[in-house]
Structure formats: structure tokens, C-alpha cells
Design a protein around this motif. Sequence first.
Motif, PDB file in Angstrom:
ATOM      1  N   VAL A 193       0.732  -1.151   0.074  1.00 50.55           N
ATOM      2  CA  VAL A 193       0.084  -0.070   0.141  1.00 50.55           C
ATOM      3  C   VAL A 193       0.684   1.280   0.362  1.00 50.55           C
ATOM      4  N   LEU A 194       1.698   1.134   0.847  1.00 51.09           N
ATOM      5  CA  LEU A 194       2.737   2.322   1.084  1.00 51.09           C
ATOM      6  C   LEU A 194       3.715   2.666  -0.420  1.00 51.09           C
ATOM      7  N   PHE A 195       3.952   1.665  -0.846  1.00 48.28           N
ATOM      8  CA  PHE A 195       4.852   1.576  -2.267  1.00 48.28           C
ATOM      9  C   PHE A 195       4.167   2.065  -3.208  1.00 48.28           C
ATOM     10  N   GLU A 196       2.590   1.698  -3.282  1.00 50.23           N
ATOM     11  CA  GLU A 196       1.652   2.205  -4.279  1.00 50.23           C
ATOM     12  C   GLU A 196       1.462   3.705  -4.161  1.00 50.23           C
ATOM     13  N   PHE A 197       1.320   3.974  -2.820  1.00 44.31           N
ATOM     14  CA  PHE A 197       1.079   5.659  -2.353  1.00 44.31           C
ATOM     15  C   PHE A 197       2.141   6.512  -2.855  1.00 44.31           C
TER      16      PHE A 197
END
Length: 441
Positions: free
Chosen positions: A107-111
Motif C-alpha cells: 500500500v505504501l509503495f503504491e502511495f
Amino acid sequence: MSNGDRAAMLEKIGVDSVDALFVDVPESARRSGTVDLPKFAGELEVEAQLNAFADQNISPAKVPFFVGAGAYRHHIPATVDHIIQRSEFLTSYTPYQPEIAQGTLQVLFEFQSQVARLTGMPVANASLYDGSTAAAEGVLMATRVTKRNKAVLSGGLHPHYRETVETLAHAVGIETEACAVAVDNEADVLQHIDANTACVVVQTPNVFGTATDVTEIAKAAQAAGALLIVVVTEVMSLGLLKSPGEMGADVVAVEGQSIGVPLSYGGPYVGLFAAKEKYLRQLPGRLCGETVDADGERGFVLTLSTREQHIRRDKATSNICTNSGLCALAFSIHMSLLGQTGLQRVAKINYAKAHAARDQLVTAGFEVVTPRFFNEFTVKLAKPAIAVVEALAIKNVLGGVPFARLQNEPGFENHLIVAVTETVSDADIATLVATLKEVAQ
């Protein structure tokens, strides 16, 4: 705790009384005595009392609403709240163990990928607390990069952001130099650059709503060996305006609240932070990366974590303890739902509605002083804006933010900052114009 205990503690920290601990709180904001509440009550009675308190508020959803100046009301799809309420997201914490935190790390990578694309920068971190602290972290980062000790702050920088930067800078001995407040004079920062300047901080659109192409400012700052930090308080503007990366920014600090995060009485919000790749190791907070595991399968890791908990204290570049993870997730979900085309469409609606409101106000005889804007502009009234806003509120119109509420600056007492988003109807605009004519002319 006994009086003796209190006296010993006060003596240790070097003050005469408990009241001395609150010297920075204005007298007008202090309460004398206790709150007038019953000593005890049942749950039913407490709920009724709190609901009565809540009913004294005016909901943005129920009246014409034009308040902005750093926090904006946008439509948030119901899907956003539905997804973030799932237990695997709602209870997720810092991904210390990547083998059991793959979902959070992804999720944080996509963010990060979304933020980098949005800001036009090559790298972004896994979010910060809010836009103002992101700006302050950018200044701290610039002093580490340049080995210089002065930050020049634009006269169009939001006063709350300036105060946040000044507070953190003062704590670590960084000099700050704020330019004169101006509706449209971002280039004034260039006159303040010298051999000790670490960075130039410019906001666009600025606190008055003025949008500025900072390309030439970037070139001039970098030619002098300083970094350009671009602050954006209305992230929705990046759906239409040139990105900070396109304009040559070294660091970008953004308030991401407009996408996925409700107003919520001022927080929690989410700070977006991006920079050029050569400054990657100086980023505050954390950065998640993509890799492959021993079996060649796609995986995610905590690539960079600069907090003192992870590395030697004297080598830490940040004391950021978390990353507003749930708010970052809400941002990412809303961005995914919108997509590039959707974001641009909403941004164009904001632009069109704001300019329609400006035109109607000008036709009604009001002076709009913001020359170029996205969805926010400033009206110079014939009388103090604070009194006008109070009069509007009595008539159930939340008409904007007086600049004097943000900063007591001579010559700006009559300036009213008006924000117009996609949630504002044509009828709302007509009501604002008509009511302003009643109370402000």
C-alpha cells in the motif's frame, strides 16, 4: 501529587508557577475555572449533552461553504471509508517485520508511486504528518544537503506553515528569513538569497490563491547553491497545474487532505513529501521499495528508514515516528478511484466554479485581488473581513477565511480568502454574492 511534589518539579525546570508553563497561550484563549459540567451523569444524559454541544456547530454539508486556506471540502466516495474500515487496514501499524507486513508495505509503495507521479518528482516517501510539518522537514533536509543555515520563506507562504517551519528551525538553530506578505510577489525571495541560504520556500497556489510558475525562481535559487522547496496546500490543483517537478523543484511538500481525507475539525491529515533522487538518503521518515524474494516472487521491503530508532541517533535525519498510514491509504484509494482522467476532470470543475464565482463577485462590485488562481482567490472588502465572516455565519453562509485570522498583518485586515470546490453549487455561489452584498458593502 502533593504541593511539595509540584514545587520540586517547578523548581527543577526553572519556573515559579504552573501558570508560567502556559505563558505562550494568549489570555483570551485561557479558561478561568472549571468547565460547567455535572459531576456525574448516566451515559444517556452525557450523550444528550454532547449532542447539544455538537448542534451548535454549522456543518459544511448543510450551508454554502467557501472555507479553504489550507483545508478543503471535496467529495469523497463512500468506497474510501468502506475500505479503510476493514480490519487489516484499520489496525495496521508500522511494518517492522516485512515478512508479515507485505500488504502494508505494498500500500505504501503504491502511495509513493502516486505521489511521485502527482508531484513530478522521482522519489517520494511513505507520508508525513501534514503539509506544514512536511515543509519544515524539507527545510531541515535542505540544511543537511547544502551545509548552510538559512531558509528564505516566501511572503505567500501560509502563515501556519511559516510558523511551523520557524518553530522547528529555531529548535535546531536554523535561521529563517520571511519575506513581506504579498498577494503576488513570490520572486521577492530572490532578493534574500546569500551565501548562507540553504533553501527558498515558495508556495503555489499561495495562501491568497495566486498560482505561480516558479521555474525561474528554481533556476536562480539553484544557481546560488540553494534548494527550491515548493509547498502545495491544495493537492487537487496538481490535477490541472504544472507539477513542481516540471518547474524544477528540488523538494516538494504537499498537504494531501483534499484527496480522500475529510476536514475533521483540522486533522488528522497527511503530508506528502517528494524530492530529487540524489537527495534520497536525506529524506525524512521512511521509504518502501519493491524487490523479489528468494523464490523470485514480487515482494516489498522497508528500503529506507531514517528514524533514530533504526540507526545511530547522531546519523538520523528524522524523528518521524509514524506516517499517517490510514490517511495515506485513504488518499491512495481516492486517487485510484479517480485515476488520471478523473483527477483532471474534478480539477477542471474546481477551476470553472471558482472562476464563475469570481466573475459574479466582480460584477457585484467586489474587488478580487488574486490575479491567477485554481479554486481559491482573495476578495478585498470595504470593511474588516473577520466581522464580515461572522455576519455571514449568522445568515448560515460560511463565506471564507479572513487573512487576519491567520496572521495579524497591517494592510490585510479586509482580505477574505474564498475557496470554491466541486461541492459548491451555483445556488451556493449566488447566495454568497447576495449575502456579501448585504453585510459587506
